[in-house]
Design a protein around this motif. Structure first.
Motif, PDB file in Angstrom:
ATOM      1  N   LEU A   1     -13.616 -68.000 -78.850  1.00 34.96           N
ATOM      2  CA  LEU A   1     -12.662 -67.494 -77.982  1.00 34.96           C
ATOM      3  C   LEU A   1     -13.217 -67.370 -76.478  1.00 34.96           C
ATOM      4  CD1 LEU A   1      -9.600 -66.009 -76.758  1.00 34.96           C
ATOM      5  CD2 LEU A   1     -11.105 -64.177 -77.277  1.00 34.96           C
ATOM      6  N   LEU A   2     -14.849 -67.495 -77.535  1.00 32.85           N
ATOM      7  CA  LEU A   2     -15.206 -66.915 -75.718  1.00 32.85           C
ATOM      8  C   LEU A   2     -16.785 -68.166 -74.794  1.00 32.85           C
ATOM      9  CD1 LEU A   2     -16.297 -62.883 -75.557  1.00 32.85           C
ATOM     10  CD2 LEU A   2     -14.250 -64.513 -74.620  1.00 32.85           C
ATOM     11  N   GLU A   3     -16.546 -69.418 -76.285  1.00 31.11           N
ATOM     12  CA  GLU A   3     -17.138 -70.728 -76.055  1.00 31.11           C
ATOM     13  C   GLU A   3     -16.758 -71.242 -74.657  1.00 31.11           C
ATOM     14  OE1 GLU A   3     -16.678 -73.652 -79.272  1.00 31.11           O
ATOM     15  OE2 GLU A   3     -17.080 -72.098 -80.900  1.00 31.11           O
ATOM     16  N   PRO A   4     -17.616 -72.399 -73.576  1.00 34.19           N
ATOM     17  CA  PRO A   4     -17.213 -72.955 -72.794  1.00 34.19           C
ATOM     18  C   PRO A   4     -15.805 -74.122 -72.863  1.00 34.19           C
ATOM     19  CG  PRO A   4     -19.128 -73.903 -73.743  1.00 34.19           C
ATOM     20  CD  PRO A   4     -18.627 -72.502 -74.705  1.00 34.19           C
ATOM     21  N   LYS A   5     -15.049 -74.060 -71.961  1.00 29.71           N
ATOM     22  CA  LYS A   5     -13.681 -74.700 -72.114  1.00 29.71           C
ATOM     23  C   LYS A   5     -13.791 -76.275 -72.123  1.00 29.71           C
ATOM     24  CE  LYS A   5     -12.388 -71.080 -74.265  1.00 29.71           C
ATOM     25  NZ  LYS A   5     -12.379 -71.210 -75.597  1.00 29.71           N
ATOM     26  N   ALA A   6     -13.022 -77.415 -72.142  1.00 33.18           N
ATOM     27  CA  ALA A   6     -12.992 -78.282 -71.048  1.00 33.18           C
ATOM     28  C   ALA A   6     -12.724 -78.340 -69.660  1.00 33.18           C
ATOM     29  CB  ALA A   6     -12.014 -79.012 -72.231  1.00 33.18           C
ATOM     30  N   LEU A   7     -12.616 -79.173 -68.572  1.00 33.66           N
ATOM     31  CA  LEU A   7     -11.774 -79.082 -67.763  1.00 33.66           C
ATOM     32  C   LEU A   7     -10.988 -80.775 -67.627  1.00 33.66           C
ATOM     33  CD1 LEU A   7     -15.400 -78.221 -65.832  1.00 33.66           C
ATOM     34  CD2 LEU A   7     -13.644 -76.601 -66.975  1.00 33.66           C
ATOM     35  N   THR A   8      -9.781 -79.916 -66.717  1.00 27.57           N
ATOM     36  CA  THR A   8      -9.136 -81.030 -66.500  1.00 27.57           C
ATOM     37  C   THR A   8      -8.269 -81.065 -65.350  1.00 27.57           C
ATOM     38  OG1 THR A   8      -7.140 -81.765 -67.397  1.00 27.57           O
ATOM     39  CG2 THR A   8      -7.589 -79.498 -67.589  1.00 27.57           C
ATOM     40  N   ASN A   9      -7.884 -81.807 -64.515  1.00 21.68           N
ATOM     41  CA  ASN A   9      -6.896 -82.121 -63.549  1.00 21.68           C
ATOM     42  C   ASN A   9      -8.399 -81.888 -61.905  1.00 21.68           C
ATOM     43  OD1 ASN A   9      -5.055 -82.828 -61.570  1.00 21.68           O
ATOM     44  ND2 ASN A   9      -4.072 -80.267 -62.044  1.00 21.68           N
ATOM     45  N   ALA A  10      -9.401 -82.264 -62.508  1.00 17.71           N
ATOM     46  CA  ALA A  10     -10.271 -82.321 -61.371  1.00 17.71           C
ATOM     47  C   ALA A  10      -9.486 -83.159 -59.881  1.00 17.71           C
ATOM     48  CB  ALA A  10     -11.448 -82.618 -62.398  1.00 17.71           C
ATOM     49  N   LYS A  11     -10.134 -82.604 -58.784  1.00 17.13           N
ATOM     50  CA  LYS A  11      -9.341 -83.629 -57.610  1.00 17.13           C
ATOM     51  C   LYS A  11     -10.397 -82.634 -56.335  1.00 17.13           C
ATOM     52  CE  LYS A  11      -5.603 -81.994 -58.516  1.00 17.13           C
ATOM     53  NZ  LYS A  11      -3.892 -81.740 -58.708  1.00 17.13           N
TER      54      LYS A  11
ATOM     55  N   THR B   1     -28.436 -77.648 -60.153  1.00 18.46           N
ATOM     56  CA  THR B   1     -27.395 -76.602 -59.807  1.00 18.46           C
ATOM     57  C   THR B   1     -26.554 -77.717 -58.880  1.00 18.46           C
ATOM     58  OG1 THR B   1     -28.471 -74.629 -60.466  1.00 18.46           O
ATOM     59  CG2 THR B   1     -26.769 -74.355 -59.093  1.00 18.46           C
ATOM     60  N   ILE B   2     -24.892 -77.375 -59.693  1.00 18.47           N
ATOM     61  CA  ILE B   2     -23.801 -77.659 -58.946  1.00 18.47           C
ATOM     62  C   ILE B   2     -23.882 -76.772 -57.380  1.00 18.47           C
ATOM     63  CG2 ILE B   2     -21.233 -78.060 -58.693  1.00 18.47           C
ATOM     64  CD1 ILE B   2     -21.468 -78.219 -61.576  1.00 18.47           C
ATOM     65  N   THR B   3     -23.715 -77.814 -56.188  1.00 28.21           N
ATOM     66  CA  THR B   3     -23.738 -77.372 -54.710  1.00 28.21           C
ATOM     67  C   THR B   3     -22.447 -77.485 -54.588  1.00 28.21           C
ATOM     68  OG1 THR B   3     -24.343 -79.728 -53.782  1.00 28.21           O
ATOM     69  CG2 THR B   3     -25.798 -77.797 -54.787  1.00 28.21           C
ATOM     70  N   ASP B   4     -21.493 -78.029 -55.139  1.00 26.51           N
ATOM     71  CA  ASP B   4     -20.024 -78.239 -54.770  1.00 26.51           C
ATOM     72  C   ASP B   4     -19.252 -76.315 -54.263  1.00 26.51           C
ATOM     73  OD1 ASP B   4     -20.222 -80.959 -54.886  1.00 26.51           O
ATOM     74  OD2 ASP B   4     -20.537 -80.560 -56.504  1.00 26.51           O
ATOM     75  N   ASN B   5     -18.315 -76.140 -53.621  1.00 26.77           N
ATOM     76  CA  ASN B   5     -17.317 -75.364 -54.066  1.00 26.77           C
ATOM     77  C   ASN B   5     -15.951 -75.864 -55.206  1.00 26.77           C
ATOM     78  OD1 ASN B   5     -18.630 -73.590 -51.940  1.00 26.77           O
ATOM     79  ND2 ASN B   5     -17.022 -75.275 -50.260  1.00 26.77           N
ATOM     80  N   LEU B   6     -16.345 -74.412 -55.716  1.00 24.48           N
ATOM     81  CA  LEU B   6     -14.950 -75.032 -57.086  1.00 24.48           C
ATOM     82  C   LEU B   6     -13.838 -73.735 -57.173  1.00 24.48           C
ATOM     83  CD1 LEU B   6     -18.130 -75.241 -59.572  1.00 24.48           C
ATOM     84  CD2 LEU B   6     -16.704 -76.742 -57.965  1.00 24.48           C
ATOM     85  N   ILE B   7     -12.737 -73.786 -57.323  1.00 23.31           N
ATOM     86  CA  ILE B   7     -11.550 -73.479 -57.415  1.00 23.31           C
ATOM     87  C   ILE B   7     -11.007 -73.624 -58.755  1.00 23.31           C
ATOM     88  CG2 ILE B   7      -8.852 -72.640 -56.745  1.00 23.31           C
ATOM     89  CD1 ILE B   7     -11.070 -71.847 -54.519  1.00 23.31           C
ATOM     90  N   ILE B   8     -11.061 -72.551 -59.521  1.00 21.25           N
ATOM     91  CA  ILE B   8     -10.907 -73.502 -61.005  1.00 21.25           C
ATOM     92  C   ILE B   8      -9.750 -72.067 -61.509  1.00 21.25           C
ATOM     93  CG2 ILE B   8     -11.294 -72.943 -63.667  1.00 21.25           C
ATOM     94  CD1 ILE B   8     -14.568 -73.067 -61.903  1.00 21.25           C
ATOM     95  N   LYS B   9      -8.750 -73.001 -61.732  1.00 17.33           N
ATOM     96  CA  LYS B   9      -7.601 -72.629 -62.157  1.00 17.33           C
ATOM     97  C   LYS B   9      -7.404 -72.516 -64.144  1.00 17.33           C
ATOM     98  CE  LYS B   9      -2.231 -73.197 -62.586  1.00 17.33           C
ATOM     99  NZ  LYS B   9      -1.269 -73.908 -62.447  1.00 17.33           N
ATOM    100  N   GLY B  10      -7.275 -71.024 -63.922  1.00 10.22           N
ATOM    101  CA  GLY B  10      -7.050 -70.582 -65.728  1.00 10.22           C
ATOM    102  C   GLY B  10      -7.700 -68.849 -66.180  1.00 10.22           C
ATOM    103  N   ASN B  11      -7.040 -68.452 -67.404  1.00 13.38           N
ATOM    104  CA  ASN B  11      -7.918 -67.226 -67.185  1.00 13.38           C
ATOM    105  C   ASN B  11      -9.346 -66.966 -67.190  1.00 13.38           C
ATOM    106  OD1 ASN B  11      -9.272 -65.484 -69.478  1.00 13.38           O
ATOM    107  ND2 ASN B  11      -6.829 -65.163 -70.197  1.00 13.38           N
ATOM    108  N   ASN B  12      -8.983 -65.619 -66.423  1.00  9.77           N
ATOM    109  CA  ASN B  12     -10.677 -65.645 -65.238  1.00  9.77           C
ATOM    110  C   ASN B  12     -11.475 -65.192 -66.371  1.00  9.77           C
ATOM    111  OD1 ASN B  12      -9.833 -63.112 -65.731  1.00  9.77           O
ATOM    112  ND2 ASN B  12      -9.959 -62.543 -64.237  1.00  9.77           N
ATOM    113  N   LEU B  13     -11.562 -64.575 -67.850  1.00  4.19           N
ATOM    114  CA  LEU B  13     -12.437 -63.996 -68.663  1.00  4.19           C
ATOM    115  C   LEU B  13     -12.739 -64.907 -69.321  1.00  4.19           C
ATOM    116  CD1 LEU B  13     -13.852 -62.338 -70.174  1.00  4.19           C
ATOM    117  CD2 LEU B  13     -11.986 -62.231 -72.225  1.00  4.19           C
ATOM    118  N   LEU B  14     -12.138 -65.800 -70.100  1.00  3.09           N
ATOM    119  CA  LEU B  14     -12.734 -67.517 -70.380  1.00  3.09           C
ATOM    120  C   LEU B  14     -13.495 -68.627 -69.260  1.00  3.09           C
ATOM    121  CD1 LEU B  14      -9.646 -68.496 -73.140  1.00  3.09           C
ATOM    122  CD2 LEU B  14     -11.212 -66.831 -73.250  1.00  3.09           C
ATOM    123  N   ALA B  15     -13.479 -68.407 -68.268  1.00  4.91           N
ATOM    124  CA  ALA B  15     -12.860 -69.161 -67.078  1.00  4.91           C
ATOM    125  C   ALA B  15     -14.786 -68.166 -66.744  1.00  4.91           C
ATOM    126  CB  ALA B  15     -12.822 -69.153 -65.599  1.00  4.91           C
ATOM    127  N   LEU B  16     -15.210 -67.553 -66.788  1.00  4.15           N
ATOM    128  CA  LEU B  16     -16.623 -67.070 -66.360  1.00  4.15           C
ATOM    129  C   LEU B  16     -17.582 -67.057 -67.785  1.00  4.15           C
ATOM    130  CD1 LEU B  16     -15.121 -63.085 -64.934  1.00  4.15           C
ATOM    131  CD2 LEU B  16     -16.884 -64.923 -64.031  1.00  4.15           C
TER     132      LEU B  16
END
Length: 637
Positions: A150-160, A180-195
């Motif tokens: 459940l809490l493993e890192p997830k694959a990403l999609t729909n990047a733009k 370290t990534i310096t881009d501003n990020l907006i992530i859609k998805g369950n916040n527990l799993l995204a964290l």
């Protein structure tokens, strides 16, 4: 419903069990989950109670020669027939469960209340029934041994990527010299799993977290079919706060917005997670007037609880403390006036022997400096060595030499006459309601209830971060935190699951990039510019959850069930063929029960595609999805 005889027996049982305080809640309700657990463990106290009542003794015990044997299975089954869930739902769910030696698998585990997913989010500040969203909040109890991926890192999609030139195809992440990534990020998805996914890249790197989570008012739709409302909300918060703490820098800080419904309990929870000694303040904010029809005392304020990850390292930017007569120094680098405050301790406990850990040598501007008292004896510093060197690094320390002795002082800057931010009572009538008005102007419509005003978030960011620091908001909502961070030249990460992340949050940031002049824009001389990268966690079983929630009737659910059989990952303790055998009974459940049942059948470990499954053909990850995922986690360098 239970037959009349069974109802009478249940009434007798309930009356007996309520005589034992450990089996009763503070509200006088029977703790059935406690009773069932004790029955499964052949608890002597429970069995003794049952033996004292002839009717119960005759029903739940089997005579074997001269011994009475407790019929555990019969007792547990009887308790569950009148569970907190609807009787027909519970009965049906049991019918399709796998069993071992006559016991359902979910009866054979020590269970813990956990949150595998979030199905709706509520705007902070909702307090009226008419304001709530018409959304169903499904929650679920999982056995700990069910949670493996459940809490493993997830694959990403729909990047733009979005810039002043509009939307662009994602190319790659920008990184600093540390990788370290310096881009501003907006992530859609369950916040527990995204964290948990962010841990791979951002552990120990976030300077400030601000969240405005659902308040659990009891009238805002954050409701359940059982009596776990309060404890469930705390668990919902706990799971997320634990991983959020990991993301914070050692000198990082978290601000959590709440109201009186849960603030006292939340403070105790934070004492446990962040350690009580790291508590900074309860800021009281009067953001809007109270309801005039309040039955008792009108609630006109909200609370922001502030904790540091390590209080000894936290530096608050006290750049608004106003006393014009004392600002006698001019900083030639930024043209601002400042006053100074001694960094050495003074008072009754300022001797070296009082705090030996605060006696150490500091090297500053080519000088080695020790704290000393006016009488020449050894003194001690007010700050830890780490905190003092951090202040030196941020150019917040000056030295003054008198009579061959060197003292170190903290710089305290003056500003434009704003109120003191070190005060924990913020009466902000001046920007009350600005959040909603600002959004209405931006979108020509009311798109969000009670968004926080930009000036409020600006104050948090000002006092606890510097330019280029990373700001995180994992209850992004309308996107205020990200918008303010963008205008204040901070890096930000925003997480939201609901679809308004596309229609409101991301659209708002596009307007910020274009140079919109609402909120704090004029006060920070915002002219536009910058960029952000939009990402989504790649769904798998979550796709079926979404379809189930969007379904309008049983006919639609049956179509989804056929698709689930062909493509979804089912929970390991469900016998699929039994669902088919009892499909007619399934149709007799209420529509809400049918929805809940189908969601329960899904394996929650596979809500989103796990990183470990990125190249698994069953999950059909495209070349673009593989590219952005591998780039994010730096799998190929």
């Amino acid at each position: 419903m239970l037959p009349n005889k069974s109802m009478k027996l249940y009434a007798t049982l309930e009356k007996l069990l309520k005589t034992e305080a450990n089996f009763v809640t503070d509200e006088g309700e029977l703790k059935k989950w406690v009773v069932i657990s004790k029955a499964q463990n052949y608890d002597a106290e429970l069995i003794g109670l049952l033996l004292d009542e002839p009717e119960l003794k005759a029903h739940f015990f089997i005579p074997v020669k001269d011994v009475l044997v407790f019929n555990q299975d019969l007792f547990v089954e009887f308790m569950e027939q009148k569970n907190y869930l609807n009787d027909s739902y519970t009965s049906y769910k049991n019918k399709i469960g796998l069993t071992i030696n006559g016991k359902f698998l979910n009866q054979r585990n020590e269970v813990a209340l956990v949150w595998p997913y979030k199905d709706c989010v509520l705007e902070g500040g909702q307090s009226r029934e008419e304001d709530k969203r018409e959304e169903i909040f499904f929650n679920e109890v999982l056995a700990q041994d069910e949670i493996n991926q459940l809490l493993e890192p997830k694959a990403l999609t729909n990047a733009k990527t979005y810039t002043v030139d509009g939307e662009k195809a994602f190319e790659c992440f920008t990184r600093n010299e540390e990788g370290t990534i310096t881009d501003n990020l907006i992530i859609k998805g369950n916040n527990l799993l995204a964290l948990h996914s962010l841990k791979e890249e951002f552990t120990g790197k976030v300077k400030l977290i601000y969240i405005d989570p659902p308040y659990n008012t009891g009238k805002d739709g954050f409701g359940y079919n059982d009596n776990f409302n309060h404890s469930t909300w705390l668990t919902f918060m706990k799971n997320r706060l634990e991983v959020a703490k990991e993301l914070l820098k050692e000198d990082g800080v978290i601000f959590i917005h709440c109201d009186d419904n849960e603030q006292a309990y939340l403070k105790v929870l934070l004492d446990e997670i962040f350690v009580r000694d790291n508590f900074i303040s309860n800021i009281v904010w009067k953001g809007r007037g109270g309801r005039q029809d309040s039955k008792y005392i009108a609630q006109i304020h909200e609370t922001i609880i502030v904790f540091a990850k390590n209080k000894e390292l936290l530096i608050i930017n006290k750049n608004k403390v106003i006393d014009d007569s004392k600002y006698s120094f001019l900083d030639n680098k930024n043209g601002k006036k400042y006053k100074i405050q001694l960094i050495r301790k003074w008072g009754s406990n300022s001797k070296r022997e009082d705090r030996p850990n605060l006696f150490y040598e500091v090297e500053f501007e080519g000088k080695k400096i020790l704290p000393f008292l006016p009488n020449g004896a050894d003194g001690c510093w007010r700050w830890s060595k780490q905190k003092l060197y951090k202040a030196i690094e941020n150019d917040l320390v000056v030295k003054i030499e008198k009579e061959n002795k060197i003292e170190l002082y903290e710089k305290l800057y003056e500003t434009d006459g704003s109120k003191e931010i070190v005060n924990n009572s913020w009466i902000e009538e001046t920007f009350s309601g600005q959040g909603a008005k600002h959004l209405e102007i931006l979108f020509s419509d009311k798109v969000f209830n009670y968004p926080k005003p930009e000036p409020l978030i600006k104050q948090f960011i000002e006092i606890a971060s510097l330019e280029n620091d990373i700001i995180l908001d994992y209850h992004l909502g309308s996107g205020t935190t990200a918008a303010v961070a963008h205008k204040m030249k901070r890096q930000y990460i925003g997480i939201e699951q609901m679809n308004y992340i596309d229609d409101v949050s991301a659209e708002r940031l596009k307007k910020v990039i274009a140079g919109e002049q609402g909120g704090i824009s004029r006060s920070v001389n915002w002219q536009g510019g910058g960029s952000f990268t939009y990402l989504e966690l790649k769904k798998y079983n979550q796709t079926f959850v979404d379809k189930i929630q969007e379904a309008k009737d049983t006919k639609a659910l049956l179509v989804i069930w056929e698709e689930m059989k062909a493509k979804s990952f089912m929970s390991y303790n469900i016998a699929i063929q039994k669902q088919e055998q009892h499909i007619e009974e399934f149709k007799q459940l209420t529509f809400e029960e049918q929805q809940k049942l189908l969601i329960t059948l899904l394996d929650k470990n596979q809500l989103y595609v796990n990183l470990s499954s990125l190249h698994d053909n069953d999950f059909e990850c495209s070349a673009e999805e593989v590219k952005v995922t591998e780039d994010f986690y730096q799998l190929k360098k």
